[in-house]
Design a protein around this motif. Structure first.
Motif, PDB file in Angstrom:
ATOM      1  N   UNK A 104       0.851  -1.194   0.000  1.00  0.00           N
ATOM      2  CA  UNK A 104       0.000   0.000   0.000  1.00  0.00           C
ATOM      3  C   UNK A 104       0.885   1.242   0.000  1.00  0.00           C
ATOM      4  N   UNK A 105       0.364   2.333  -0.518  1.00  0.00           N
ATOM      5  CA  UNK A 105       1.020   3.638  -0.494  1.00  0.00           C
ATOM      6  C   UNK A 105      -0.028   4.688  -0.168  1.00  0.00           C
ATOM      7  N   UNK A 106       0.423   5.799   0.446  1.00  0.00           N
ATOM      8  CA  UNK A 106      -0.550   6.819   0.781  1.00  0.00           C
ATOM      9  C   UNK A 106       0.081   8.104   1.297  1.00  0.00           C
ATOM     10  N   UNK A 107      -0.730   9.134   1.431  1.00  0.00           N
ATOM     11  CA  UNK A 107      -0.354  10.432   1.997  1.00  0.00           C
ATOM     12  C   UNK A 107      -1.361  10.780   3.090  1.00  0.00           C
ATOM     13  N   UNK A 108      -0.861  11.363   4.180  1.00  0.00           N
ATOM     14  CA  UNK A 108      -1.764  11.776   5.257  1.00  0.00           C
ATOM     15  C   UNK A 108      -1.324  13.134   5.786  1.00  0.00           C
ATOM     16  N   UNK A 109      -2.256  13.888   6.274  1.00  0.00           N
ATOM     17  CA  UNK A 109      -1.977  15.229   6.790  1.00  0.00           C
ATOM     18  C   UNK A 109      -2.872  15.516   7.978  1.00  0.00           C
ATOM     19  N   UNK A 110      -2.346  16.293   8.930  1.00  0.00           N
ATOM     20  CA  UNK A 110      -3.120  16.723  10.097  1.00  0.00           C
ATOM     21  C   UNK A 110      -2.869  18.205  10.328  1.00  0.00           C
ATOM     22  N   UNK A 111      -3.885  18.910  10.741  1.00  0.00           N
ATOM     23  CA  UNK A 111      -3.801  20.370  10.909  1.00  0.00           C
ATOM     24  C   UNK A 111      -4.573  20.748  12.169  1.00  0.00           C
ATOM     25  N   UNK A 112      -3.850  21.315  13.134  1.00  0.00           N
ATOM     26  CA  UNK A 112      -4.487  21.754  14.369  1.00  0.00           C
ATOM     27  C   UNK A 112      -5.191  23.084  14.113  1.00  0.00           C
ATOM     28  N   UNK A 293      -6.675  14.394   7.022  1.00  0.00           N
ATOM     29  CA  UNK A 293      -7.027  13.952   5.677  1.00  0.00           C
ATOM     30  C   UNK A 293      -5.979  12.974   5.187  1.00  0.00           C
ATOM     31  N   UNK A 294      -6.388  12.093   4.253  1.00  0.00           N
ATOM     32  CA  UNK A 294      -5.446  11.138   3.708  1.00  0.00           C
ATOM     33  C   UNK A 294      -5.945  10.544   2.414  1.00  0.00           C
ATOM     34  N   UNK A 295      -5.021  10.130   1.587  1.00  0.00           N
ATOM     35  CA  UNK A 295      -5.320   9.418   0.356  1.00  0.00           C
ATOM     36  C   UNK A 295      -4.355   8.255   0.249  1.00  0.00           C
ATOM     37  N   UNK A 296      -4.792   7.181  -0.429  1.00  0.00           N
ATOM     38  CA  UNK A 296      -3.912   6.041  -0.568  1.00  0.00           C
ATOM     39  C   UNK A 296      -4.530   4.957  -1.422  1.00  0.00           C
ATOM     40  N   UNK A 297      -3.785   3.926  -1.650  1.00  0.00           N
ATOM     41  CA  UNK A 297      -4.259   2.783  -2.402  1.00  0.00           C
ATOM     42  C   UNK A 297      -3.492   1.554  -1.967  1.00  0.00           C
ATOM     43  N   UNK A 298      -3.995   0.374  -2.358  1.00  0.00           N
ATOM     44  CA  UNK A 298      -3.335  -0.872  -2.005  1.00  0.00           C
ATOM     45  C   UNK A 298      -3.371  -1.813  -3.199  1.00  0.00           C
ATOM     46  N   UNK A 299      -2.525  -2.804  -3.164  1.00  0.00           N
ATOM     47  CA  UNK A 299      -2.457  -3.752  -4.265  1.00  0.00           C
ATOM     48  C   UNK A 299      -2.015  -5.097  -3.719  1.00  0.00           C
ATOM     49  N   UNK A 314      -8.639   0.318  -5.797  1.00  0.00           N
ATOM     50  CA  UNK A 314      -8.454   0.392  -4.340  1.00  0.00           C
ATOM     51  C   UNK A 314      -8.135   1.799  -3.838  1.00  0.00           C
ATOM     52  N   UNK A 315      -8.155   2.772  -4.718  1.00  0.00           N
ATOM     53  CA  UNK A 315      -7.828   4.147  -4.337  1.00  0.00           C
ATOM     54  C   UNK A 315      -8.890   4.689  -3.382  1.00  0.00           C
ATOM     55  N   UNK A 316      -8.429   5.272  -2.289  1.00  0.00           N
ATOM     56  CA  UNK A 316      -9.382   5.801  -1.312  1.00  0.00           C
ATOM     57  C   UNK A 316      -8.978   7.208  -0.882  1.00  0.00           C
ATOM     58  N   UNK A 317      -9.919   7.984  -0.362  1.00  0.00           N
ATOM     59  CA  UNK A 317      -9.703   9.332   0.169  1.00  0.00           C
ATOM     60  C   UNK A 317     -10.526   9.466   1.448  1.00  0.00           C
ATOM     61  N   UNK A 318      -9.925  10.146   2.408  1.00  0.00           N
ATOM     62  CA  UNK A 318     -10.669  10.353   3.655  1.00  0.00           C
ATOM     63  C   UNK A 318     -10.295  11.706   4.255  1.00  0.00           C
TER      64      UNK A 318
END
Length: 445
Positions: A104-112, A293-299, A314-318
């Motif tokens: 799997x690969x992905x990006x995630x971010x958090x913001x206070x 927030x995050x985006x990613x996919x798996x294989x 399998x691409x997802x966004x949250x």
């Protein structure tokens, strides 16, 4: 042939070493002067003194903390990747095995978004910490400037003492020679010769002590300046040294010092920093709102379709908001707030102590400059009269009108008056420079 080759090798190595040492010594001579005046000492210490360099690093560290606090209001971004393999044998009678993988690969971010004002307060506190570090450097520079001036003037005292002690030794040598001549002609007793010999030994001892004192004071100055250990240096002996100062009233000096001295400003910043720390502690009672927030996919290995199709399917966004409300923190927030209030009270006490110390320091400097000036005037008159009496006593001894006991009494009075004069002169100069320094005037002899 072997010895000749070895000799050539040794000569080449020696030449290279000599060239390296010559280059090193030239570098030292270019970087460090051989003759130092007070201004050169003060300027050199600002960039080379270890204490100041350490405080400079503290300021750089505080600046990095400020940058980190400013960056805390921004969202972060993290990337992730995972890959795993598994292998197993199939449960068949035929020897067979399967190797599967998934990833799997992905990006995630958090913001206070909200933390009770903690982040903005932290930025203010870190900014004040940078200013405090700058004032700490300035305060240390002032203290080191006083130390350098005191040590520099001590060396001048030693040098002036050496000069007059060398004259006394020359005088004692000449008097001993005359006494030996009189003894050889029978016009003087052996006791008189021995007395002159004893006085010469005393003068030589005092001269050696003054020379040793100069060496020790030079070591102290070298240590403050962080000069190389084996570097020989000399200081400039000014032709004229000001022993007077513009002496305004004590109240005016204290008012200026309270408004401008770095230790006062630093103490005031300490109170403000402690107060901001209390505000940060209080934010522990408030909720925290953050955006994630995050985006990613798996294989995985699948014979029905390829990996690129899996990336798409399998691409997802949250994205979402998280609210954290402190309900029961096992007294952590209450204790942090109470300790922050204590720190505020301690910083206020420290500021009062700093003001008291500065007030006493300026008052002591005011008294010292007055007393030192009066003592120098008295020492000048004392030396004037004792010099004349010593001159007369010397003439009387030469013509036989005075005995050696009376002569040495006057000579000792002259020596004491000279020592008192030298010490009083440089004490007056030091007291004047320190008092002027409280008014923000640079130290100059």
């Amino acid at each position: 042939m072997l010895n000749l080759r070895k000799l050539r090798y040794n000569l080449l190595l020696t030449s290279l070493l000599l060239m390296a040492l010559q280059g090193y010594s030239q570098g030292i001579s270019q970087a460090v002067p051989a003759i130092w005046d007070l201004e050169t000492c003060l300027q050199y210490a600002k960039t080379n003194n270890i204490q100041l360099r350490g405080l400079g690093l503290d300021k750089q560290s505080a600046e990095q903390d400020l940058l980190l606090a400013k960056a805390a209001v921004l969202p972060d971004l993290y990337g992730s990747a995972a890959q795993s393999y598994n292998h197993y044998n199939k449960a068949t009678g035929i020897a067979n095995s399967t190797l599967n993988y998934q990833g799997s690969i992905g990006l995630s971010s958090a913001w206070t978004l909200y933390q009770g004002g903690y982040l903005k307060t932290d930025i203010k506190q870190k900014d004040l910490s940078v200013q405090s570090a700058a004032y700490a450097i300035e305060q240390a520079r002032n203290d080191i400037s006083i130390q350098i001036t005191q040590t520099y003037l001590s060396i001048l005292v030693d040098k002036e003492s050496i000069i007059y002690l060398q004259d006394l030794v020359k005088t004692s040598v000449a008097q001993l020679a005359q006494a030996n001549k009189r003894f050889n002609t029978g016009s003087a007793a052996k006791k008189e010769v021995v007395q002159f010999e004893a006085q010469l030994a005393t003068d030589q001892y005092n001269l050696t002590a003054a020379q040793n004192a100069e060496r020790l004071d030079k070591i102290s100055l070298r240590q403050i300046l962080q000069l190389p250990e084996k570097l020989d240096f000399e200081i400039v002996r000014p032709l004229n040294i000001s022993t007077t100062a513009d002496i305004p009233g004590l109240a005016a000096v204290q008012q200026y010092a309270f408004q401008n001295r770095p230790e006062i400003k630093n103490a005031q910043l300490g109170v403000q920093i402690a107060d901001l720390n209390l505000q940060k502690a209080k934010t522990g009672y408030l909720p925290t709102l953050s955006l994630g927030a995050g985006i990613g996919t798996s294989y995985a290995k699948d014979p029905s379709y390829n990996a690129f199709r899996q990336f798409d399917n399998n691409f997802y966004q949250q994205a979402g908001l998280t609210l954290s409300v402190p309900v029961f923190t096992k007294r952590q927030n209450k204790t942090a707030t109470a300790k922050a209030r204590i720190a505020v009270a301690q910083s206020e006490l420290s500021m009062e102590d700093t003001k008291t110390t500065l007030a006493l320091g300026t008052e002591k400097a005011f008294i010292n400059v007055q007393n030192a000036g009066s003592q120098f005037s008295s020492a000048t008159e004392q030396l004037k009269y004792n010099t004349e009496i010593y001159r007369i006593a010397t003439q009387e001894l030469n013509i036989g009108a005075a005995n050696i006991v009376e002569y040495y009494q006057q000579r000792n009075l002259y020596v004491q008056a000279t020592q008192t004069y030298i010490q009083a002169k440089y004490n007056a100069a030091l007291a004047a420079r320190i008092y002027e320094f409280y008014l923000g005037k640079p130290i100059k002899l």
